[in-house]
Enzyme design. Structure first.
Site, PDB file in Angstrom:
ATOM      1  CE  LYS A   1      38.257  18.226  13.331  1.00 36.60           C
ATOM      2  NZ  LYS A   1      36.801  18.037  13.486  1.00 36.60           N
TER       3      LYS A   1
ATOM      4  CB  SER B   1      36.436  14.463  13.712  1.00 35.51           C
ATOM      5  OG  SER B   1      35.896  15.468  13.349  1.00 35.51           O
TER       6      SER B   1
ATOM      7  CB  SER C   1      33.051  16.128  15.103  1.00 37.93           C
ATOM      8  OG  SER C   1      33.000  15.007  14.356  1.00 37.93           O
TER       9      SER C   1
END
Length: 466
Positions: free
Chosen positions: A81, A157, A181
């Site tokens: 990520k 996220s 997330s």
């Protein structure tokens, strides 16, 4: 053939490498082909290094031919990520405020552990700006879309990582979870996302959102999530909160035996509404544990509403985060992030301390709850995926993402391990997630129960992968 290769689990890949029936180069090529086919439409990756990945795969292939693999994930394609430092690549965090022209010479702990164990790193996955919200779009990288229906959000996220997992763009994926997330996008895309006990996975630099934030594995199977945890949970001296190492063999202790376990099933928390189709899927999932020999009791956990507590800590963290940037640059922020920054600046130290005390009380209540119950199961999300490009479901009247995710952030506050596993499809054929929560440091129990459940409810490829 390459489509099928892209959907092999990491554990399957390792077994095939060991037998000589498949090479890391073939697996990496399959993942890169999936990225080439689908990334333009879905926007899972913000950076792809095909040449670097192929070179790493060739090196892994040579090690396997010599019978000298580096570690547990040698030759397995993975993604990182874009909140997490990765050597030689910019970590822009979905923001136009981050200076691309700086030294990128350090790996975060999770990335370092993956490299040490031979993983093939494909690239960086998309995130909303600084990971601030539960959907994935940013001023820098645009909108990330759900492979079950590209008109809908994959959540966030860690939405890019979830889409990459769902679409065969790598076997293992690192996400982060400060309020859900990892689990929100796992639920919306039908994959597995695990937030371990706080401190189990070292982080560096530490998040501005403090002890709410976690680094965690995302994958298409519980076994792969456990395998990844075995790698990335090894301690790192750069994290002052890192826990002493347990036996790093989470993937080897999944026997799927939960007979006699005491499981609390909460159809809701604090009376929060749940869509009927989601409630039906989760109720059926809860009954699965009874067929596996567990004792399931419908119960309301001793949780008081913690939205205000969470928002105080989250908004203040956002305000602290942007304080390092010049005031005049803040006009380039995501408008929603700018809004919570403004709110966070208004909180006093006493407000923050009061939220911390409320958090402590919540944690103690759950500690007491787990004296009676081994696990708690809930919906991961009360809704399925909604229209992409929106922070809240259109027409809902809600103001903030945390208002539509009431089942995830409480367990960031309490620091407990929690996993989302797919448990069926709801309205419009969109995935529904089941959340399994364990007592603090009960990571193995959560993974084992998830593995037992997965034997009846496994991963299903999204329509776009057909």
């Amino acid at each position: 053939m390459h489509t099928d290769l892209a959907y092999l689990t990491a554990q399957e890949l390792i077994a095939l490498y060991r037998s000589g029936k498949l090479s890391p180069l073939e697996a990496t090529q399959a993942a890169l082909q999936a990225i080439e086919r689908h990334n333009d439409r879905l926007n899972a990756y913000s950076l792809v290094d095909a040449d670097g990945a192929l070179a790493a795969a060739q090196a892994a292939e040579a090690r396997w031919h010599r019978g000298e693999p580096l570690g547990l994930v040698d030759g397995v394609p993975v993604s990182i990520k874009d909140l997490i430092l990765t050597r030689d690549w910019p970590t822009l965090r979905g923001s136009r405020l981050v200076n691309r022209e700086q030294d990128w010479d350090e790996d975060a702990p999770s990335v370092a552990r993956l490299r040490e164990q031979g993983a093939v790193i494909l690239g960086k996955t998309t995130t909303p700006e600084f990971g601030w919200k539960g959907v994935t779009d940013s001023p820098l990288t645009g909108i990330t879309r759900n492979p079950w229906n590209p008109e809908t959000t994959p959540g966030g996220s860690s939405g890019g990582a979830a889409v990459a997992a769902a679409m065969g763009m790598g076997a293992l994926h690192i996400g982060t979870d400060g309020g859900g997330s990892v689990r929100i996008p796992a639920s919306f895309t039908g994959i597995v996302g695990f937030k371990a006990s706080f401190g189990r996975v070292p982080a560096y630099p530490l998040s501005p959102f403090g002890t709410l934030a976690n680094v965690g594995p995302m994958a298409r199977s519980v076994g792969d999530a456990a395998l990844m945890l075995s790698v990335i949970s090894r301690p790192d001296r750069r994290d002052c909160y890192t826990l002493p190492i347990e036996r790093p063999d989470y993937h080897e202790t999944l026997n799927g035996n939960i007979a006699g376990w005491r499981i609390a099933y909460a159809p809701s928390l604090c009376g929060e509404p749940v869509d009927a189709d989601v409630a039906k899927c989760v109720a059926q999932a809860a009954r699965t544990f009874e067929t596996l020999g567990a004792k399931v009791e419908v119960i309301e956990p001793p949780l008081k509403s913690s939205l205000a507590t969470f928002q105080t800590l989250w908004f203040a963290g956002a305000a602290f985060l942007v304080s390092q940037y010049p005031e005049q640059s803040l006009a380039a922020l995501d408008a929603g992030l700018a809004e919570i920054v403004a709110q966070g600046r208004r909180f006093s130290l006493m407000d923050h301390l009061a939220a911390t005390k409320a958090r402590e009380a919540l944690s103690v209540a759950m500690n007491q709850f787990h004296r009676r119950f081994d696990l708690l199961v809930t919906p991961t999300m009360p809704i399925s995926a909604f229209a992409a490009g929106h922070d809240v479901p259109p027409g809902s009247g809600l103001a903030q993402w945390s208002e539509w995710s009431p089942f995830t952030y409480p367990f960031n506050l309490t620091r407990q391990p929690a996993i989302s596993v797919p448990c069926g499809l709801g309205k419009h054929g969109l995935p529904v997630g089941l959340q399994i929560v364990g007592p603090l440091y009960g990571d193995r129990a959560v993974l084992n129960a998830a593995r037992a459940f997965e034997q009846n409810h496994g991963f299903t490829r999204p329509p776009l992968a057909a």
